[in-house]
Design a protein around this motif. Structure first.
Motif, PDB file in Angstrom:
ATOM      1  N   THR A 176     -27.437  47.356 -34.946  1.00 61.43           N
ATOM      2  CA  THR A 176     -26.848  47.623 -34.035  1.00 61.43           C
ATOM      3  C   THR A 176     -25.936  46.608 -33.558  1.00 61.43           C
ATOM      4  O   THR A 176     -25.916  45.694 -33.336  1.00 61.43           O
ATOM      5  CB  THR A 176     -27.934  47.599 -32.752  1.00 61.43           C
ATOM      6  N   SER A 177     -25.081  47.405 -32.408  1.00 59.39           N
ATOM      7  CA  SER A 177     -23.369  46.465 -32.305  1.00 59.39           C
ATOM      8  C   SER A 177     -23.970  45.621 -30.829  1.00 59.39           C
ATOM      9  O   SER A 177     -23.226  44.556 -30.569  1.00 59.39           O
ATOM     10  CB  SER A 177     -23.091  47.659 -31.590  1.00 59.39           C
ATOM     11  N   GLY A 178     -25.269  46.127 -29.959  1.00 57.72           N
ATOM     12  CA  GLY A 178     -25.784  44.830 -28.426  1.00 57.72           C
ATOM     13  C   GLY A 178     -24.934  45.985 -27.698  1.00 57.72           C
ATOM     14  O   GLY A 178     -24.543  45.176 -27.044  1.00 57.72           O
ATOM     15  N   ALA A 179     -24.526  47.426 -27.787  1.00 58.77           N
ATOM     16  CA  ALA A 179     -23.435  47.980 -26.572  1.00 58.77           C
ATOM     17  C   ALA A 179     -24.105  48.817 -25.429  1.00 58.77           C
ATOM     18  O   ALA A 179     -23.209  48.914 -24.873  1.00 58.77           O
ATOM     19  CB  ALA A 179     -22.105  47.968 -27.266  1.00 58.77           C
ATOM     20  N   VAL A 180     -25.365  48.946 -26.260  1.00 54.64           N
ATOM     21  CA  VAL A 180     -26.105  49.445 -25.099  1.00 54.64           C
ATOM     22  C   VAL A 180     -27.363  49.115 -24.805  1.00 54.64           C
ATOM     23  O   VAL A 180     -27.764  47.867 -25.096  1.00 54.64           O
ATOM     24  CB  VAL A 180     -26.638  50.722 -25.658  1.00 54.64           C
ATOM     25  N   HIS A 181     -27.077  48.863 -23.072  1.00 55.50           N
ATOM     26  CA  HIS A 181     -28.193  48.431 -22.725  1.00 55.50           C
ATOM     27  C   HIS A 181     -29.298  48.969 -22.460  1.00 55.50           C
ATOM     28  O   HIS A 181     -29.161  50.795 -22.157  1.00 55.50           O
ATOM     29  CB  HIS A 181     -28.101  47.789 -21.010  1.00 55.50           C
ATOM     30  N   LEU A 198     -33.598  37.305 -35.259  1.00 56.15           N
ATOM     31  CA  LEU A 198     -33.456  37.461 -36.559  1.00 56.15           C
ATOM     32  C   LEU A 198     -32.409  38.388 -36.528  1.00 56.15           C
ATOM     33  O   LEU A 198     -33.299  40.304 -35.890  1.00 56.15           O
ATOM     34  CB  LEU A 198     -34.116  37.535 -37.591  1.00 56.15           C
ATOM     35  N   GLU A 199     -31.447  38.512 -36.788  1.00 53.72           N
ATOM     36  CA  GLU A 199     -30.136  40.001 -36.732  1.00 53.72           C
ATOM     37  C   GLU A 199     -29.855  40.394 -37.970  1.00 53.72           C
ATOM     38  O   GLU A 199     -29.697  39.048 -38.791  1.00 53.72           O
ATOM     39  CB  GLU A 199     -29.209  39.721 -35.793  1.00 53.72           C
ATOM     40  N   LEU A 200     -30.145  41.462 -38.269  1.00 55.46           N
ATOM     41  CA  LEU A 200     -29.483  41.552 -40.143  1.00 55.46           C
ATOM     42  C   LEU A 200     -28.268  42.617 -39.562  1.00 55.46           C
ATOM     43  O   LEU A 200     -29.027  43.990 -38.998  1.00 55.46           O
ATOM     44  CB  LEU A 200     -30.445  42.323 -40.793  1.00 55.46           C
ATOM     45  N   ASN A 201     -27.043  42.211 -39.787  1.00 51.87           N
ATOM     46  CA  ASN A 201     -25.767  43.439 -39.119  1.00 51.87           C
ATOM     47  C   ASN A 201     -24.941  42.696 -40.450  1.00 51.87           C
ATOM     48  O   ASN A 201     -24.468  42.104 -40.615  1.00 51.87           O
ATOM     49  CB  ASN A 201     -25.359  42.986 -37.731  1.00 51.87           C
ATOM     50  N   ILE A 207     -24.122  40.765 -29.010  1.00 50.49           N
ATOM     51  CA  ILE A 207     -25.783  39.637 -29.312  1.00 50.49           C
ATOM     52  C   ILE A 207     -26.098  38.664 -30.401  1.00 50.49           C
ATOM     53  O   ILE A 207     -26.843  38.021 -30.031  1.00 50.49           O
ATOM     54  CB  ILE A 207     -27.352  40.868 -28.723  1.00 50.49           C
ATOM     55  N   THR A 208     -25.166  38.801 -31.231  1.00 51.19           N
ATOM     56  CA  THR A 208     -24.724  38.075 -31.999  1.00 51.19           C
ATOM     57  C   THR A 208     -25.625  36.051 -31.440  1.00 51.19           C
ATOM     58  O   THR A 208     -26.542  35.511 -31.693  1.00 51.19           O
ATOM     59  CB  THR A 208     -23.879  37.717 -33.015  1.00 51.19           C
ATOM     60  N   PRO A 209     -24.710  35.822 -30.793  1.00 52.76           N
ATOM     61  CA  PRO A 209     -24.972  34.880 -30.167  1.00 52.76           C
ATOM     62  C   PRO A 209     -26.607  34.786 -29.836  1.00 52.76           C
ATOM     63  O   PRO A 209     -26.651  33.235 -29.344  1.00 52.76           O
ATOM     64  CB  PRO A 209     -23.699  34.198 -28.865  1.00 52.76           C
ATOM     65  N   ALA A 212     -31.737  33.150 -33.052  1.00 49.59           N
ATOM     66  CA  ALA A 212     -31.452  32.209 -33.554  1.00 49.59           C
ATOM     67  C   ALA A 212     -31.366  32.210 -34.706  1.00 49.59           C
ATOM     68  O   ALA A 212     -29.857  31.281 -35.398  1.00 49.59           O
ATOM     69  CB  ALA A 212     -33.193  31.912 -34.033  1.00 49.59           C
ATOM     70  N   GLU A 213     -30.745  33.653 -35.616  1.00 46.94           N
ATOM     71  CA  GLU A 213     -30.212  33.008 -37.095  1.00 46.94           C
ATOM     72  C   GLU A 213     -30.188  35.157 -37.450  1.00 46.94           C
ATOM     73  O   GLU A 213     -29.841  35.655 -37.019  1.00 46.94           O
ATOM     74  CB  GLU A 213     -30.951  33.585 -38.011  1.00 46.94           C
ATOM     75  N   THR A 214     -28.511  35.295 -38.048  1.00 49.09           N
ATOM     76  CA  THR A 214     -28.141  36.105 -38.343  1.00 49.09           C
ATOM     77  C   THR A 214     -27.690  36.228 -39.596  1.00 49.09           C
ATOM     78  O   THR A 214     -26.787  35.370 -40.366  1.00 49.09           O
ATOM     79  CB  THR A 214     -26.318  36.445 -37.464  1.00 49.09           C
TER      80      THR A 214
END
Ligand code: BV8
Length: 228
Positions: A176-181, A198-201, A207-209, A212-214
């Motif tokens: 997900t791009s984290g563009a939609v709320h 954890l982000e898998l992208n 929203i990467t920032p 804790a881990e990407t």
């Protein structure tokens, strides 16, 4: 909903990308030749219902012709192991999670395979294309719309999602791009309430920032690795 799940996974269009389902933002803002705001808002539907119905009929048919990928299968295997300790919250309107075997899936933006009647509000299985105006199975009116959540409309299941975020130990976002709320804010809620994140992208997201881990890469590789 039963006890709060231990792991909450949020998925976006990226998890279905390798199945051949176009994502929203990788298409450079034009989605199947349309600007999102021209097809995914109530105003667009009111102004030009035919164009919107045609857009969703085409996507419903396209999704029916694609296959799940190892990322969907990985989450289904994880549910097989964890049962109701896992909840998948998806922004996607395709049914690829279910077709891969997941059963605990919350479609916060609705589902292409469902229709909703504008008169009686009953949700039913879309009987194929909605453009020809099939009758609502509940009230008979020819007033079915796609049962997807458009911009400006209230997503489904927010109370259940809030409960799950409050109780989970781990929050994982996939594709997900984290563009939609409000989906983009779930990581902050989970983290504030003590979950690991954890982000898998495929690429860094908006929203990467906040994670804790990407891990960067295609979901079809990252998800089975993470599940194992
Ligand atoms: C609402 C259904 C009131 C329709 C969709 C706060 C701040 C700013 C704006 C708002 C805000 N609150 C509300 C808003 C307004 C609006 C909004 O967020 N606007 C944005 C554009 C700024 N939100 C709403 O209107 C929502 N309603 O808020 O109600 C409310 C008020 C208070 C509290 C609660 C509610 C309703 C939004 C729902 C809109 N409907 N879809 C349809 O599908 O036709 S959204 C649409 O975008 C899809 O659902 C999609 O899933 C979603 C998000 O996109 P992504 O899934 O992230 O897909 P995208 O293409 O963007 O990114 C793909 C990612 O995958 C990329 O990062 C890419 O790198 C990665 N990727 C690609 N390939 C791979 C990969 N990753 C791994 N492997 C690969 N192979």
């Amino acid at each position: 909903m039963t006890a709060a799940p231990r792991i909450v996974v949020l998925t976006g269009a990226g998890i279905s990308a390798e199945s051949g389902v176009p994502t929203f933002r990788d298409a450079g803002g034009l989605w199947e030749g349309h600007r999102v705001e021209d097809v995914a808002t109530p105003e667009a539907f009111d102004a030009d219902p035919e164009t919107v119905q045609r857009f969703y009929d085409a996507r419903r048919r396209a999704v029916a012709s694609v296959a799940t990928n190892p990322a969907h299968a990985g989450l289904a295997a994880l549910e097989h192991e964890l049962g109701d300790e896992l909840l998948v919250v998806t922004q996607n309107v395709d049914d690829l999670h279910e077709r891969a075997g997941s059963t605990r899936v919350l479609h916060m933006h609705g589902e292409l395979r469902l229709a909703r009647c504008l008169v009686c509000e009953v949700r039913s299985d879309a009987p194929g294309d909605l453009l020809p105006g099939p009758p609502c199975p509940a009230c008979g009116e020819r007033t079915l719309r796609p049962d997807v959540v458009w911009f400006g409309e209230m997503p489904y299941g927010l109370d259940d999602i809030d409960l799950a975020l409050a109780g989970c130990e781990a929050f994982v976002a996939i594709g997900t791009s984290g563009a939609v709320h409000p989906a983009a804010g779930f990581v902050l809620t989970a983290e504030a309430l003590g979950a690991t994140t954890l982000e898998l992208n495929l690429a860094e997201s908006e929203i990467t920032p906040f994670f804790a881990e990407t891990r960067l890469g295609p979901a079809s590789l990252l998800v089975p690795e993470w599940v194992d």
